[in-house]
Motif scaffolding. Structure first.
Motif, PDB file in Angstrom:
ATOM      1  N   GLY A  66     -30.739  65.653   3.020  1.00 38.26           N
ATOM      2  CA  GLY A  66     -30.075  66.358   4.101  1.00 38.26           C
ATOM      3  C   GLY A  66     -30.331  65.680   5.436  1.00 38.26           C
ATOM      4  N   ILE A  67     -29.297  65.597   6.240  1.00 36.72           N
ATOM      5  CA  ILE A  67     -29.402  65.023   7.578  1.00 36.72           C
ATOM      6  C   ILE A  67     -28.883  66.060   8.569  1.00 36.72           C
ATOM      7  N   LEU A  96     -18.008  62.971  17.694  1.00 38.11           N
ATOM      8  CA  LEU A  96     -19.255  62.232  17.668  1.00 38.11           C
ATOM      9  C   LEU A  96     -20.360  63.208  17.277  1.00 38.11           C
ATOM     10  N   LEU A  97     -21.053  62.914  16.183  1.00 39.13           N
ATOM     11  CA  LEU A  97     -22.220  63.684  15.768  1.00 39.13           C
ATOM     12  C   LEU A  97     -23.390  62.719  15.666  1.00 39.13           C
ATOM     13  N   VAL A  98     -24.540  63.133  16.142  1.00 42.34           N
ATOM     14  CA  VAL A  98     -25.708  62.264  16.143  1.00 42.34           C
ATOM     15  C   VAL A  98     -26.818  62.882  15.306  1.00 42.34           C
ATOM     16  N   ALA A  99     -27.572  61.995  14.670  1.00 41.29           N
ATOM     17  CA  ALA A  99     -28.716  62.400  13.864  1.00 41.29           C
ATOM     18  C   ALA A  99     -29.966  61.793  14.475  1.00 41.29           C
ATOM     19  N   ARG A 100     -30.935  62.623  14.747  1.00 39.53           N
ATOM     20  CA  ARG A 100     -32.212  62.134  15.265  1.00 39.53           C
ATOM     21  C   ARG A 100     -32.954  61.438  14.126  1.00 39.53           C
ATOM     22  N   ARG A 101     -33.544  60.306  14.452  1.00 36.17           N
ATOM     23  CA  ARG A 101     -34.359  59.620  13.444  1.00 36.17           C
ATOM     24  C   ARG A 101     -35.624  60.432  13.199  1.00 36.17           C
ATOM     25  N   PRO A 102     -36.175  60.350  11.998  1.00 31.66           N
ATOM     26  CA  PRO A 102     -37.409  61.098  11.720  1.00 31.66           C
ATOM     27  C   PRO A 102     -38.622  60.465  12.400  1.00 31.66           C
ATOM     28  N   ASN A 108     -39.013  60.306  20.322  1.00 28.14           N
ATOM     29  CA  ASN A 108     -38.757  59.494  21.520  1.00 28.14           C
ATOM     30  C   ASN A 108     -37.265  59.412  21.862  1.00 28.14           C
ATOM     31  N   GLY A 109     -36.440  60.160  21.127  1.00 25.14           N
ATOM     32  CA  GLY A 109     -35.021  60.221  21.462  1.00 25.14           C
ATOM     33  C   GLY A 109     -34.131  59.249  20.724  1.00 25.14           C
ATOM     34  N   ASP A 110     -34.640  58.540  19.729  1.00 28.69           N
ATOM     35  CA  ASP A 110     -33.838  57.569  18.982  1.00 28.69           C
ATOM     36  C   ASP A 110     -32.913  58.310  18.017  1.00 28.69           C
ATOM     37  N   THR A 111     -31.624  58.040  18.114  1.00 30.59           N
ATOM     38  CA  THR A 111     -30.626  58.697  17.270  1.00 30.59           C
ATOM     39  C   THR A 111     -29.660  57.675  16.692  1.00 30.59           C
ATOM     40  N   VAL A 112     -28.935  58.106  15.677  1.00 26.55           N
ATOM     41  CA  VAL A 112     -27.850  57.322  15.094  1.00 26.55           C
ATOM     42  C   VAL A 112     -26.619  58.215  15.121  1.00 26.55           C
ATOM     43  N   ALA A 148     -15.702  58.157  -4.078  1.00 26.96           N
ATOM     44  CA  ALA A 148     -16.720  57.101  -4.198  1.00 26.96           C
ATOM     45  C   ALA A 148     -16.962  56.437  -2.845  1.00 26.96           C
ATOM     46  N   GLY A 149     -15.910  56.171  -2.100  1.00 32.19           N
ATOM     47  CA  GLY A 149     -16.052  55.569  -0.774  1.00 32.19           C
ATOM     48  C   GLY A 149     -16.812  56.485   0.181  1.00 32.19           C
ATOM     49  N   LEU A 150     -16.522  57.772   0.126  1.00 26.63           N
ATOM     50  CA  LEU A 150     -17.229  58.742   0.958  1.00 26.63           C
ATOM     51  C   LEU A 150     -18.718  58.731   0.630  1.00 26.63           C
ATOM     52  N   ARG A 151     -19.065  58.769  -0.650  1.00 24.85           N
ATOM     53  CA  ARG A 151     -20.487  58.750  -1.040  1.00 24.85           C
ATOM     54  C   ARG A 151     -21.178  57.491  -0.532  1.00 24.85           C
ATOM     55  N   GLU A 152     -20.526  56.357  -0.670  1.00 22.47           N
ATOM     56  CA  GLU A 152     -21.141  55.093  -0.236  1.00 22.47           C
ATOM     57  C   GLU A 152     -21.341  55.053   1.281  1.00 22.47           C
ATOM     58  N   ARG A 153     -20.338  55.426   2.044  1.00 26.97           N
ATOM     59  CA  ARG A 153     -20.471  55.407   3.497  1.00 26.97           C
ATOM     60  C   ARG A 153     -21.490  56.435   3.978  1.00 26.97           C
ATOM     61  N   ALA A 154     -21.553  57.582   3.322  1.00 26.11           N
ATOM     62  CA  ALA A 154     -22.547  58.594   3.694  1.00 26.11           C
ATOM     63  C   ALA A 154     -23.957  58.092   3.376  1.00 26.11           C
ATOM     64  N   ARG A 155     -24.132  57.419   2.254  1.00 28.52           N
ATOM     65  CA  ARG A 155     -25.454  56.849   1.924  1.00 28.52           C
ATOM     66  C   ARG A 155     -25.861  55.797   2.951  1.00 28.52           C
ATOM     67  N   GLN A 156     -24.897  54.983   3.381  1.00 26.82           N
ATOM     68  CA  GLN A 156     -25.200  53.982   4.417  1.00 26.82           C
ATOM     69  C   GLN A 156     -25.619  54.655   5.716  1.00 26.82           C
ATOM     70  N   PHE A 157     -24.983  55.751   6.069  1.00 24.69           N
ATOM     71  CA  PHE A 157     -25.361  56.488   7.271  1.00 24.69           C
ATOM     72  C   PHE A 157     -26.783  57.036   7.126  1.00 24.69           C
ATOM     73  N   VAL A 158     -27.104  57.625   5.971  1.00 22.54           N
ATOM     74  CA  VAL A 158     -28.448  58.136   5.727  1.00 22.54           C
ATOM     75  C   VAL A 158     -29.463  57.014   5.866  1.00 22.54           C
ATOM     76  N   GLU A 159     -29.185  55.853   5.281  1.00 20.12           N
ATOM     77  CA  GLU A 159     -30.098  54.708   5.389  1.00 20.12           C
ATOM     78  C   GLU A 159     -30.288  54.306   6.841  1.00 20.12           C
ATOM     79  N   ALA A 160     -29.213  54.297   7.626  1.00 16.28           N
ATOM     80  CA  ALA A 160     -29.327  53.938   9.041  1.00 16.28           C
ATOM     81  C   ALA A 160     -30.208  54.934   9.795  1.00 16.28           C
ATOM     82  N   VAL A 161     -30.078  56.214   9.459  1.00 13.45           N
ATOM     83  CA  VAL A 161     -30.901  57.235  10.119  1.00 13.45           C
ATOM     84  C   VAL A 161     -32.356  57.076   9.726  1.00 13.45           C
ATOM     85  N   LEU A 162     -32.613  56.816   8.454  1.00 11.83           N
ATOM     86  CA  LEU A 162     -33.986  56.790   7.949  1.00 11.83           C
ATOM     87  C   LEU A 162     -34.694  55.458   8.146  1.00 11.83           C
ATOM     88  N   ASP A 163     -33.962  54.387   8.463  1.00 10.54           N
ATOM     89  CA  ASP A 163     -34.581  53.065   8.679  1.00 10.54           C
ATOM     90  C   ASP A 163     -35.377  53.030   9.958  1.00 10.54           C
TER      91      ASP A 163
END
Length: 163
Positions: A66-67, A96-102, A108-112, A148-163
């Motif tokens: 969950g993000i 525009l929706l932003v996710a705060r990094r964990p 410190n305000g870092d978001t994706v 399938a494309g939605l799942r892949e792009r959503a996973r990439q977004f999750v990775e960007a948030v969690l990296d």
């Protein structure tokens, strides 16, 4: 029938929220009725008690991730394409929706940020068979390819948030 463990599993799956934030999150009734072991769609919703907040629930190999999202600036004023499901929407329906990094980065305000469907109902939008004036899917693709494309792009977004 609603499963009380679904509620707690979703709250534990919130990768960029504190336990307190996750416990205060409002879950819609339909989410509580999900079997999280079989969900293979990217699900999203806006918090009915805090409309500037939303949740993206992305299937993963170890269960959903969950993000937590927060609304950024205004919605697009022109026709725009969702960055996740690649569905083109009428003006005002992509935001525009932003996710705060964990962790420390988030404190410190870092978001994706990303520009998804404002209602976060991408899983429904990729299933649209017939294009409408307000909702157009990617030409030349079928529902399975769009999911399938939605799942892949959503996973990439999750990775960007969690990296």
């Amino acid at each position: 029938m609603s499963d009380p463990t679904t509620d707690s599993r979703i709250r534990r799956a919130m990768a960029n929220s504190t336990k307190g934030e996750a416990s205060r999150m409002t879950l819609p009734a339909w989410v509580r009725d999900l079997d999280l072991d079989t969900v293979d769609d990217v699900l999203g919703w806006r918090d009915p008690k805090a409309p500037d907040r939303g949740v993206l629930l992305v299937p993963g190999p170890d269960g959903p991730v969950g993000i937590a999202l927060r609304a950024g600036e205004r919605a697009a004023r022109a026709t725009a394409m969702c960055a996740l499901c690649r569905t083109t929407h009428a003006p005002g329906r992509v935001e525009l929706l932003v996710a705060r990094r964990p962790g420390a980065a988030g404190r410190n305000g870092d978001t994706v940020g990303t520009y998804p469907c404002g209602d976060l109902r991408c899983a429904e939008h990729v299933r649209v068979e017939k294009t409408t004036a307000a909702l157009r899917s990617t030409p030349g693709t079928d529902v399975a390819e769009r999911r399938a494309g939605l799942r892949e792009r959503a996973r990439q977004f999750v990775e960007a948030v969690l990296d």
